[in-house]
Design an enzyme around this catalytic site. Structure first.
Site, PDB file in Angstrom:
ATOM      1  N   LYS A  94      -8.605   4.059  -1.910  1.00 11.42           N
ATOM      2  CA  LYS A  94      -8.467   3.110  -3.112  1.00 11.42           C
ATOM      3  C   LYS A  94      -6.740   2.637  -2.537  1.00 11.42           C
ATOM      4  O   LYS A  94      -5.954   3.219  -2.793  1.00 11.42           O
ATOM      5  CB  LYS A  94      -8.596   3.055  -4.295  1.00 11.42           C
ATOM      6  CG  LYS A  94      -8.031   1.837  -5.520  1.00 11.42           C
ATOM      7  CD  LYS A  94      -9.465   1.131  -5.646  1.00 11.42           C
ATOM      8  CE  LYS A  94      -9.005  -0.201  -5.771  1.00 11.42           C
ATOM      9  NZ  LYS A  94      -8.598  -1.540  -5.187  1.00 11.42           N
ATOM     10  N   GLN A 115       0.264   6.244  -2.822  1.00  8.21           N
ATOM     11  CA  GLN A 115      -1.094   5.936  -2.657  1.00  8.21           C
ATOM     12  C   GLN A 115      -2.232   6.958  -3.584  1.00  8.21           C
ATOM     13  O   GLN A 115      -2.727   6.828  -4.722  1.00  8.21           O
ATOM     14  CB  GLN A 115      -1.819   4.877  -2.171  1.00  8.21           C
ATOM     15  CG  GLN A 115      -2.586   4.510  -2.920  1.00  8.21           C
ATOM     16  CD  GLN A 115      -2.587   2.945  -4.009  1.00  8.21           C
ATOM     17  OE1 GLN A 115      -1.623   2.388  -3.616  1.00  8.21           O
ATOM     18  NE2 GLN A 115      -2.485   2.714  -4.819  1.00  8.21           N
ATOM     19  N   LYS A 118      -0.675   8.518  -6.510  1.00  7.10           N
ATOM     20  CA  LYS A 118      -0.691   7.488  -7.829  1.00  7.10           C
ATOM     21  C   LYS A 118      -1.919   7.516  -8.576  1.00  7.10           C
ATOM     22  O   LYS A 118      -2.203   7.772  -9.564  1.00  7.10           O
ATOM     23  CB  LYS A 118       0.231   6.417  -6.976  1.00  7.10           C
ATOM     24  CG  LYS A 118       0.118   5.504  -8.300  1.00  7.10           C
ATOM     25  CD  LYS A 118       0.156   3.940  -7.617  1.00  7.10           C
ATOM     26  CE  LYS A 118       1.340   3.807  -6.642  1.00  7.10           C
ATOM     27  NZ  LYS A 118       1.417   2.169  -6.136  1.00  7.10           N
ATOM     28  N   LYS A 130      -4.172   2.645   2.376  1.00 10.28           N
ATOM     29  CA  LYS A 130      -2.813   1.400   2.665  1.00 10.28           C
ATOM     30  C   LYS A 130      -3.818   0.471   3.685  1.00 10.28           C
ATOM     31  O   LYS A 130      -4.183   1.320   4.936  1.00 10.28           O
ATOM     32  CB  LYS A 130      -2.433   1.145   2.109  1.00 10.28           C
ATOM     33  CG  LYS A 130      -1.097   0.834   2.160  1.00 10.28           C
ATOM     34  CD  LYS A 130      -0.937   0.482   0.451  1.00 10.28           C
ATOM     35  CE  LYS A 130      -0.524  -0.167  -0.152  1.00 10.28           C
ATOM     36  NZ  LYS A 130      -0.314  -0.483  -1.450  1.00 10.28           N
ATOM     37  N   GLY A 169      -5.121  -6.196  -3.029  1.00 11.90           N
ATOM     38  CA  GLY A 169      -3.322  -6.987  -2.820  1.00 11.90           C
ATOM     39  C   GLY A 169      -2.464  -5.797  -2.502  1.00 11.90           C
ATOM     40  O   GLY A 169      -2.411  -5.110  -3.365  1.00 11.90           O
ATOM     41  N   ASP A 170      -1.540  -6.844  -2.498  1.00 13.09           N
ATOM     42  CA  ASP A 170       0.564  -5.537  -1.965  1.00 13.09           C
ATOM     43  C   ASP A 170       1.129  -7.309  -1.557  1.00 13.09           C
ATOM     44  O   ASP A 170       0.508  -8.721  -1.766  1.00 13.09           O
ATOM     45  CB  ASP A 170      -0.074  -5.030  -1.400  1.00 13.09           C
ATOM     46  CG  ASP A 170       1.423  -4.187  -1.496  1.00 13.09           C
ATOM     47  OD1 ASP A 170       1.706  -3.291  -2.145  1.00 13.09           O
ATOM     48  OD2 ASP A 170       2.580  -4.165   0.250  1.00 13.09           O
ATOM     49  N   THR A 213       0.439  -4.404 -12.471  1.00 13.91           N
ATOM     50  CA  THR A 213       1.352  -3.145 -12.433  1.00 13.91           C
ATOM     51  C   THR A 213       2.924  -4.012 -13.127  1.00 13.91           C
ATOM     52  O   THR A 213       3.461  -3.015 -13.460  1.00 13.91           O
ATOM     53  CB  THR A 213       2.165  -3.865 -11.200  1.00 13.91           C
ATOM     54  OG1 THR A 213       0.468  -4.055 -10.538  1.00 13.91           O
ATOM     55  CG2 THR A 213       2.769  -3.456 -10.636  1.00 13.91           C
ATOM     56  N   ASN A 244       4.398 -11.561  -7.666  1.00 14.00           N
ATOM     57  CA  ASN A 244       3.444 -10.809  -8.148  1.00 14.00           C
ATOM     58  C   ASN A 244       4.312  -9.496  -9.484  1.00 14.00           C
ATOM     59  O   ASN A 244       4.027  -9.994 -10.595  1.00 14.00           O
ATOM     60  CB  ASN A 244       2.208 -10.303  -7.978  1.00 14.00           C
ATOM     61  CG  ASN A 244       0.963  -9.076  -9.125  1.00 14.00           C
ATOM     62  OD1 ASN A 244       1.093  -7.802  -8.958  1.00 14.00           O
ATOM     63  ND2 ASN A 244       0.415 -10.221  -9.402  1.00 14.00           N
ATOM     64  N   SER A 383      -7.372  -2.143 -11.835  1.00 11.89           N
ATOM     65  CA  SER A 383      -8.077  -2.229  -9.886  1.00 11.89           C
ATOM     66  C   SER A 383      -9.587  -1.039 -10.534  1.00 11.89           C
ATOM     67  O   SER A 383     -10.665  -1.972 -10.292  1.00 11.89           O
ATOM     68  CB  SER A 383      -7.314  -1.945  -9.050  1.00 11.89           C
ATOM     69  OG  SER A 383      -6.731  -2.542  -8.259  1.00 11.89           O
TER      70      SER A 383
HETATM   71  P1  NDP Z   1       4.632 -10.178  -3.376  1.00  5.97           P
HETATM   72  O1  NDP Z   1       4.222 -10.343  -1.951  1.00  5.97           O
HETATM   73  O2  NDP Z   1       4.069 -11.406  -4.264  1.00  5.97           O
HETATM   74  O3  NDP Z   1       6.390 -10.144  -3.970  1.00  5.97           O
HETATM   75  C1  NDP Z   1       7.123  -9.380  -2.728  1.00  5.97           C
HETATM   76  C2  NDP Z   1       8.190 -10.072  -3.507  1.00  5.97           C
HETATM   77  O4  NDP Z   1       9.587  -8.951  -2.610  1.00  5.97           O
HETATM   78  C3  NDP Z   1       8.631 -11.394  -2.637  1.00  5.97           C
HETATM   79  O5  NDP Z   1       9.709 -12.002  -4.150  1.00  5.97           O
HETATM   80  C4  NDP Z   1       9.557 -10.941  -2.174  1.00  5.97           C
HETATM   81  O6  NDP Z   1      10.290 -12.389  -1.178  1.00  5.97           O
HETATM   82  C5  NDP Z   1      10.739 -10.089  -1.969  1.00  5.97           C
HETATM   83  N1  NDP Z   1      10.284  -9.613  -0.621  1.00  5.97           N
HETATM   84  C6  NDP Z   1       9.535  -8.632  -0.054  1.00  5.97           C
HETATM   85  N2  NDP Z   1       9.611  -8.720   1.202  1.00  5.97           N
HETATM   86  C7  NDP Z   1      11.321  -8.282   0.913  1.00  5.97           C
HETATM   87  C8  NDP Z   1      12.773  -7.658   1.845  1.00  5.97           C
HETATM   88  N3  NDP Z   1      11.927  -6.800   3.074  1.00  5.97           N
HETATM   89  N4  NDP Z   1      13.969  -8.145   0.736  1.00  5.97           N
HETATM   90  C9  NDP Z   1      13.862  -8.859   0.039  1.00  5.97           C
HETATM   91  N5  NDP Z   1      12.909  -8.789  -0.851  1.00  5.97           N
HETATM   92  C10 NDP Z   1      11.905  -8.610  -0.251  1.00  5.97           C
HETATM   93  O7  NDP Z   1       4.184  -8.594  -3.750  1.00  5.97           O
HETATM   94  P2  NDP Z   1       4.347  -8.048  -5.164  1.00  5.97           P
HETATM   95  O8  NDP Z   1       4.749  -8.327  -6.246  1.00  5.97           O
HETATM   96  O9  NDP Z   1       2.415  -7.667  -5.246  1.00  5.97           O
HETATM   97  O10 NDP Z   1       4.097  -6.238  -4.685  1.00  5.97           O
HETATM   98  C11 NDP Z   1       5.952  -5.813  -4.844  1.00  5.97           C
HETATM   99  C12 NDP Z   1       6.321  -4.443  -4.520  1.00  5.97           C
HETATM  100  O11 NDP Z   1       5.310  -3.979  -5.158  1.00  5.97           O
HETATM  101  C13 NDP Z   1       5.971  -3.430  -3.332  1.00  5.97           C
HETATM  102  O12 NDP Z   1       6.525  -2.377  -3.008  1.00  5.97           O
HETATM  103  C14 NDP Z   1       4.300  -3.409  -3.442  1.00  5.97           C
HETATM  104  O13 NDP Z   1       3.958  -2.777  -2.690  1.00  5.97           O
HETATM  105  C15 NDP Z   1       4.991  -2.904  -5.140  1.00  5.97           C
HETATM  106  N6  NDP Z   1       3.216  -2.421  -5.820  1.00  5.97           N
HETATM  107  C16 NDP Z   1       2.215  -4.021  -5.960  1.00  5.97           C
HETATM  108  C17 NDP Z   1       1.429  -3.649  -7.080  1.00  5.97           C
HETATM  109  C18 NDP Z   1       0.307  -4.982  -6.649  1.00  5.97           C
HETATM  110  O14 NDP Z   1      -0.489  -4.804  -7.760  1.00  5.97           O
HETATM  111  N7  NDP Z   1       0.913  -6.619  -6.610  1.00  5.97           N
HETATM  112  C19 NDP Z   1       1.312  -2.891  -7.502  1.00  5.97           C
HETATM  113  C20 NDP Z   1       2.139  -1.652  -6.981  1.00  5.97           C
HETATM  114  C21 NDP Z   1       3.093  -1.269  -6.367  1.00  5.97           C
HETATM  115  P3  NDP Z   1      10.329 -12.641  -0.194  1.00  5.97           P
HETATM  116  O15 NDP Z   1       8.733 -14.130  -0.611  1.00  5.97           O
HETATM  117  O16 NDP Z   1      11.080 -13.744   0.098  1.00  5.97           O
HETATM  118  O17 NDP Z   1       9.225 -12.435   0.791  1.00  5.97           O
END
Ligand code: NDP
Length: 451
Positions: A94, A115, A118, A130, A169-170, A213, A244, A383
């Protein structure tokens, strides 16, 4: 007679580095977990006899594939996709799917390793995996994203299933992309089951999944503060990201009476000294989820919002910090500045956003630190609840699910304290999260023998 090998932490880390050349993110994730786990393994011959540590650091398998698709001009594009199936000792693999230009095997192995621990920490029966592709969705039309998702799923589908491997998603993969991928999976297999999570509510998704999250990260922060005699309400908070996780982290912080002064994307950050209002947050959600615009646009839309191009949020004084964007977005200098500016606690909404030197600086500065594998586990936990609802053909209410999420985050915090509390001083949440996650996976692996 079985051979029970002994090895030092340094020997183990050198061996892992030699086996995984050119994979710095994966090595970083293993390093963080290895120290506390090695201490435990040194006292437990059964874990050494069955080589649990080495086996945990080696994925069960990795599939990689070519993804061919056609852009809007008719040009053929070629990307690379992967699924890392890390460990299924305690349940089906997962973990999310990431679409970002920086995706490679090292990044996906680090995420799959995290993961595994976690998912164990949530208390739910889920293994770790992943996946993703080096596809950059920025600037792509909706139809291009659809064609990419369909091509990706055409390659991925033989490797996943509701009882074998359940992606989600991620970064770069939200409800829209999950919809396109689920549609393609359904078209190919002619089945409608819970093979992906993060689905839309109309076709098997779970309430609270989008929020889980970010909300869970705030609940974890509340527990850390309460355990150390402090409160969250009224605190000034810095959040990074605008996706997200960040959106719902900010939403819950506002609901609980905190003042959120920053959000960001990969171009820069906004500073809102008076605190982001619910109306501003609603606009940012529309900007990011529908218009797919840049955070810079907030400064023109609202007075009292300052945009800083090309900079990160960590210079802004705050009491609580929530890095919610991406790995290694907060370095040693940022951490030292946060501590000097009076930051009390950090909860990682993203996976591994704080570099190891930053974590060390927090420790030295007396800043409470909640690592991602504990603080952001609420997403995968819901999830898991989406999987349960799908297999029972049921749909639970938002209230029921939020109550379950609250209980799960409470349980995760309690397990971190059980394994991470010393005789005095603050709880070591890095130690607690890694050990609590490890023990359950390790015991299951022992039960199976050498497989
Ligand atoms: P999204 O794609 O929804 O958002 C990602 C955000 O991070 C955007 O604002 C993006 O900006 C920014 N970002 C991405 N890459 C970079 C970078 N290299 N430098 C600076 N900013 C960056 O992703 P999520 O919110 O889903 O995920 C965010 C983090 O949380 C990740 O590490 C993910 O693995 C982790 N996570 C997510 C979960 C989930 O349920 N979604 C669960 C657990 C962990 P821009 O639009 O400019 O790219």
């Amino acid at each position: 007679m079985p051979v029970i090998a002994s090895f030092t932490l340094e020997e183990f880390l050198m061996e892992i580095a030699a086996r995984n050349p050119g994979q710095p993110e994966f090595l970083q994730a293993v390093h963080e977990a290895a120290k506390p786990i090695h201490e435990l393994v040194a006292t437990e011959p059964k874990y050494r006899e069955y080589e649990i540590m080495r086996r945990l650091a080696e994925p069960d398998r990795i599939v990689s594939f070519r993804v061919c698709w056609e852009d809007d001009t008719g040009r053929v594009r070629v990307n690379r996709g992967w699924r890392v199936q890390m460990n299924n000792a305690i349940g089906p693999y997962k973990g999310g799917i990431r679409f970002h230009r920086n995706v490679n095997e090292s990044v996906l192995k680090f995420l799959a390793f995290e993961q595994t621990l976690k998912n164990s920490l949530t208390g739910l029966p889920m293994g770790g995996g992943k996946g993703g592709a080096d596809f950059d969705p920025h600037g792509r039309s909706e139809r291009e994203v659809m064609r990419f998702c369909q091509a990706f799923m055409t390659e991925l589908y033989p490797h996943i299933g509701e009882d074998t491997d359940v992606p989600a998603g991620d970064i770069g993969v939200g409800e829209r992309e999950i919809g396109f991928m689920f549609g393609q999976w359904k078209r190919i297999t002619r089945r409608h089951t819970g093979v992906l999570t993060g689905k839309g509510l109309e076709y098997g998704g779970s309430r609270i999944r989008a929020e889980a999250t970010g909300y869970g990260c705030v609940f974890f922060m509340q527990h850390m503060l309460a355990h150390h005699g402090r409160e969250l309400a009224g605190r000034t908070c810095a959040v990074s990201g605008a996706g997200n996780v960040a959106q719902y982290c900010v939403e819950k912080l506002i609901q609980l009476g905190a003042r959120v002064v920053t959000m960001s994307d990969s171009d820069g950050f906004i500073h809102v000294p008076a605190g982001i209002t619910p109306e501003q947050l609603a606009w940012i959600k529309m900007l990011k989820n529908e218009r797919r615009g840049r955070i810079a646009e907030c400064a023109a839309q609202f007075s009292g919002v300052v945009y800083a191009a090309g900079r990160r949020a960590w210079d802004v004084p705050c009491e609580l910090a929530f890095p919610c964007a991406t790995q290694n977005e907060l370095g040693a200098g940022d951490a030292a500045r946060l501590a000097a500016n009076g930051c009390l606690a950090v909860a990682e909404g993203a996976n591994m956003p704080c570099a190891p030197e930053a974590v060390a600086a927090f420790r030295a500065g007396g800043v409470l630190f909640g690592p991602g594998k504990a603080a952001n586990a609420g997403g995968v936990a819901v999830s898991g609840l989406e999987m349960s609802q799908n297999s029972a053909h049921l749909s639970w209410s938002g209230e029921e699910l939020q109550e379950l999420l609250v209980g799960i985050m409470h349980g995760i915090h309690a397990r971190c304290v059980e394994y991470g509390a010393g005789k005095e001083g603050p709880v070591d949440y890095v130690r607690g999260a890694n050990l609590a996650g490890f023990v359950k996976v390790a015991e299951a692996m022992l039960a199976y023998g050498v497989v």
